[in-house]
Design a protein around this motif. Structure first.
Motif, PDB file in Angstrom:
ATOM      1  N   CYS A  77      44.045  34.148  39.131  1.00 37.74           N
ATOM      2  CA  CYS A  77      42.731  33.810  38.568  1.00 37.74           C
ATOM      3  C   CYS A  77      41.628  34.275  39.524  1.00 37.74           C
ATOM      4  CB  CYS A  77      42.587  32.304  38.373  1.00 37.74           C
ATOM      5  SG  CYS A  77      43.905  31.506  37.444  1.00 37.74           S
ATOM      6  N   CYS A 131      39.668  37.845  39.596  1.00 36.83           N
ATOM      7  CA  CYS A 131      38.432  38.067  38.840  1.00 36.83           C
ATOM      8  C   CYS A 131      37.409  36.962  39.118  1.00 36.83           C
ATOM      9  CB  CYS A 131      38.733  38.122  37.349  1.00 36.83           C
ATOM     10  SG  CYS A 131      39.930  39.409  36.940  1.00 36.83           S
ATOM     11  N   HIS A 132      37.884  35.764  39.343  1.00 40.97           N
ATOM     12  CA  HIS A 132      36.978  34.644  39.646  1.00 40.97           C
ATOM     13  C   HIS A 132      36.982  34.455  41.164  1.00 40.97           C
ATOM     14  CE1 HIS A 132      36.539  33.792  35.396  1.00 40.97           C
ATOM     15  NE2 HIS A 132      37.854  33.887  35.276  1.00 40.97           N
ATOM     16  N   LYS A 170      28.314  32.943  23.250  1.00 40.90           N
ATOM     17  CA  LYS A 170      27.929  31.645  23.795  1.00 40.90           C
ATOM     18  C   LYS A 170      26.692  31.779  24.680  1.00 40.90           C
ATOM     19  CE  LYS A 170      30.386  29.632  27.058  1.00 40.90           C
ATOM     20  NZ  LYS A 170      31.392  28.831  27.801  1.00 40.90           N
TER      21      LYS A 170
HETATM   22  C1  HEC Z   1      41.368  40.164  34.790  1.00 36.91           C
HETATM   23  C2  HEC Z   1      40.297  39.273  35.173  1.00 36.91           C
HETATM   24  C3  HEC Z   1      40.487  37.804  34.924  1.00 36.91           C
HETATM   25  C4  HEC Z   1      41.537  36.996  35.333  1.00 36.91           C
HETATM   26  C5  HEC Z   1      42.774  37.403  36.085  1.00 36.91           C
HETATM   27  C6  HEC Z   1      41.185  35.662  34.885  1.00 36.91           C
HETATM   28  N1  HEC Z   1      39.976  35.672  34.262  1.00 36.91           N
HETATM   29 FE1  HEC Z   1      38.977  34.089  33.560  1.00 36.91          FE
HETATM   30  N2  HEC Z   1      37.725  35.285  32.594  1.00 36.91           N
HETATM   31  C7  HEC Z   1      37.677  36.657  32.716  1.00 36.91           C
HETATM   32  C8  HEC Z   1      36.829  37.204  31.690  1.00 36.91           C
HETATM   33  C9  HEC Z   1      36.507  38.683  31.472  1.00 36.91           C
HETATM   34  C10 HEC Z   1      36.378  36.107  30.924  1.00 36.91           C
HETATM   35  C11 HEC Z   1      35.538  36.175  29.631  1.00 36.91           C
HETATM   36  C12 HEC Z   1      36.500  36.665  28.550  1.00 36.91           C
HETATM   37  C13 HEC Z   1      36.016  36.442  27.142  1.00 36.91           C
HETATM   38  O1  HEC Z   1      35.040  35.732  26.933  1.00 36.91           O
HETATM   39  O2  HEC Z   1      36.656  36.963  26.224  1.00 36.91           O
HETATM   40  C14 HEC Z   1      36.945  34.920  31.537  1.00 36.91           C
HETATM   41  C15 HEC Z   1      36.681  33.614  31.127  1.00 36.91           C
HETATM   42  C16 HEC Z   1      37.112  32.495  31.813  1.00 36.91           C
HETATM   43  C17 HEC Z   1      36.653  31.150  31.589  1.00 36.91           C
HETATM   44  C18 HEC Z   1      35.614  30.717  30.547  1.00 36.91           C
HETATM   45  C19 HEC Z   1      34.282  30.440  31.193  1.00 36.91           C
HETATM   46  C20 HEC Z   1      33.234  30.085  30.184  1.00 36.91           C
HETATM   47  O3  HEC Z   1      32.131  29.739  30.606  1.00 36.91           O
HETATM   48  O4  HEC Z   1      33.461  30.157  28.971  1.00 36.91           O
HETATM   49  C21 HEC Z   1      37.327  30.340  32.457  1.00 36.91           C
HETATM   50  C22 HEC Z   1      37.185  28.838  32.617  1.00 36.91           C
HETATM   51  C23 HEC Z   1      38.239  31.184  33.194  1.00 36.91           C
HETATM   52  N3  HEC Z   1      38.064  32.481  32.799  1.00 36.91           N
HETATM   53  C24 HEC Z   1      39.192  30.727  34.099  1.00 36.91           C
HETATM   54  C25 HEC Z   1      40.275  31.513  34.484  1.00 36.91           C
HETATM   55  C26 HEC Z   1      41.516  30.996  35.030  1.00 36.91           C
HETATM   56  C27 HEC Z   1      41.820  29.539  35.272  1.00 36.91           C
HETATM   57  C28 HEC Z   1      42.312  32.075  35.279  1.00 36.91           C
HETATM   58  C29 HEC Z   1      43.732  32.084  35.795  1.00 36.91           C
HETATM   59  C30 HEC Z   1      44.696  31.367  34.992  1.00 36.91           C
HETATM   60  C31 HEC Z   1      41.550  33.257  34.905  1.00 36.91           C
HETATM   61  N4  HEC Z   1      40.343  32.868  34.390  1.00 36.91           N
HETATM   62  C32 HEC Z   1      41.991  34.560  35.080  1.00 36.91           C
HETATM   63  C33 HEC Z   1      38.357  37.391  33.665  1.00 36.91           C
HETATM   64  C34 HEC Z   1      39.530  36.960  34.243  1.00 36.91           C
END
Ligand code: HEC
Ligand code: HEC
Length: 424
Positions: free
Chosen positions: A75, A78-79, A338
């Motif tokens: 996670c 990217c975060h 959103k």
């Molecule tokens: C490859 C990059 C990537 C990885 C790895 C990733 N994310 Fe994300 N995350 C994103 C992206 C891009 C979005 C927005 C996607 C969409 O809206 O379709 C997102 C959206 C989110 C959101 C929503 C935030 C909101 O305000 O709506 C959360 C919470 C989140 N991720 C948590 C996680 C967690 C926990 C993990 C691991 C299990 C994770 N992400 C893994 C790229 C990533």
């Protein structure tokens, strides 16, 4: 002044005026609604959210790379904690580049819907998506569960919070790789279909629990105490020194934000978001394919096994049910996304669901130009009256709004929340 001096009265220096007078009564009450942050909502939260062991397990999982197909993506890829849990890229990139911009995760537990299209209705359900997303982790459900159960410390941490996992050692019942979300016809999809309903349910329950642990961690990513929060506190208490500490340009920007510029029609409340979806009339970029946004998100969240009224929800009755029951017709939501939370927005460039704007000034330039900016092809569907609501803004006004947005950066989180724990 001379008269006051002659009378022996100490005239208040002009900078000592109370700022409450700068704002119309409606503006002032709007300002007060934006600060401070409230207690975290619990509508769709898992039942372990207050369990510190769950949060620690979740933090461990957040930084764990083994669940990804190449062993390199977590996670935090990217975060990124140092980037307000966003990534400074146009679109999120794991195994491959995705389609949307990575949102920051500070204060994420205040959201009502997750993802730009709201296709998840809880933080725990959201966390289950990336693991099986082919462009993110490229992982699969059963392999994830096996990895947890086979690692002694991880298994122990899991059991302490959720009890024993299903009998994953039984290879007949629980194949190594299986997922309902793998490409149709792929070995993992076929292996999932071959499992009994009861075993699929047990696997889903454990998978949902991993999401609930991650949620417990994400609920700790709350900051507050931004320059804006301190200013609002100073306004409420009449603390003149506190009011003077806030930049004049930010005050002008704030007044516009809650007043003439109408930003707070959508960016409302302590999270600066109404929790709803809008098509703000962004034009389709050259080479970009149209993104249905919320129209697709509605169908996905309704169909999800992991939604707030599904078998893995800890509160299938309450407000989660209302939330899912009163959704608009999807076709009315084409091209809607959103309303993003604006806290810490200065730290999470680039902006918009597709990361099209590199700076806040570029975002403000879009709003400032109003309808002119969205002339030409809309992303999709009918834009709302958004750009009729937001009046045309001068470049000075746009700069003031940017100065205001720059004051929404909260206090830094303690290091123990932003680094991978040594053990689960
Ligand atoms: C490859 C990059 C990537 C990885 C790895 C990733 N994310 Fe994300 N995350 C994103 C992206 C891009 C979005 C927005 C996607 C969409 O809206 O379709 C997102 C959206 C989110 C959101 C929503 C935030 C909101 O305000 O709506 C959360 C919470 C989140 N991720 C948590 C996680 C967690 C926990 C993990 C691991 C299990 C994770 N992400 C893994 C790229 C990533
Ligand atoms: C009708 C609702 C609405 C109004 C009014 C509105 N916004 Fe937005 N704002 C949104 C939505 C929805 C998005 C995301 C759009 C997208 O990505 O497609 C957004 C995106 C943003 C972003 C980018 C944030 C990020 O993380 O990517 C900023 C900054 C912003 N708005 C500031 C403002 C300001 C300043 C005003 C007033 C001049 C304003 N907004 C008025 C709904 C609105």
């Amino acid at each position: 002044m001379a008269f006051a001096a002659a009378m022996g009265v100490q005239a208040a220096p002009p900078h000592d005026l109370d700022d409450n007078g700068l704002y119309a009564p409606g503006e002032l009450s709007a300002i007060y609604r934006h600060s401070p942050l409230k207690p975290l909502p619990t509508v769709t939260a898992g039942r372990v959210t207050e369990d510190t062991r769950a949060a620690r397990l979740g933090q461990y999982l957040f930084f764990e790379r083994r669940f990804s197909a190449n062993g390199a993506v977590s996670c935090a890829t990217c975060h990124v904690p140092e980037k307000a849990f966003a990534d400074a890229r146009r679109v999120g990139t794991g195994l491959a580049a995705g389609e949307r911009n990575t949102p920051g995760l500070l204060n994420v537990a205040f959201e009502r819907w997750y993802f730009w299209d709201g296709r998840a209705d809880s933080l725990w359900a959201q966390a289950l998506g990336p693991i099986e997303n082919a462009k993110e982790f490229g992982g699969d459900r059963l392999n994830t569960l096996h990895l947890v159960a086979e690692d002694a410390p991880l298994r122990r941490a899991y059991e302490l919070v959720f009890g024993p996992p299903p009998p994953l050692g039984d290879a007949e019942r629980f194949p190594r790789h299986a997922s309902p979300d793998s490409a149709p016809g792929s070995p993992a999809a076929r292996a999932w279909s071959a499992m009994s309903l009861a075993d699929r349910d047990a696997a889903n329950r454990m998978y949902a629990n991993l999401g609930k642990a991650i949620e417990a961690y994400e609920r700790k990513l709350v900051d507050g105490d931004s320059a804006f929060d301190r200013y609002v506190a100073a306004l409420k208490s009449g603390d003149r020194a506190g009011q003077r500490a806030y930049p004049a340009a930010a005050k002008r920007g704030l007044k516009l934000f809650v007043g003439a510029a109408q930003c707070e029609l959508c960016h409302s409340g302590p999270s600066f978001s109404d929790g709803e979806f809008h098509n703000i009339g962004l034009p389709l970029l050259a080479g970009e394919s149209a993104d249905n946004g919320r129209a697709a998100g509605i169908d996905i969240v309704r169909a999800s096994d992991f939604n707030g009224i599904g078998p893995y929800s800890d509160h299938p009755e309450g407000r989660a049910k209302d939330q899912l029951s009163y959704l608009p017709p999807p076709e009315s939501q084409l091209g809607s996304f959103k309303t993003p939370n604006l806290r810490n927005v200065a730290l999470t460039a680039p902006y918009m669901h597709d990361g099209r704007f590199d700076t806040l000034s570029a975002v403000l330039d879009f709003y400032a130009k109003g309808r002119e900016a969205s002339r030409g092809q809309m992303l999709l569907g009918e834009r709302e009256a958004t750009l009729d609501l937001v009046p045309r803004l001068s470049s000075d006004q746009a700069d003031d709004l940017t100065a205001f947005l720059n004051t929404l950066t909260g206090r830094a989180l303690p290091a123990e929340l932003t680094t991978a724990p040594g053990e689960p």
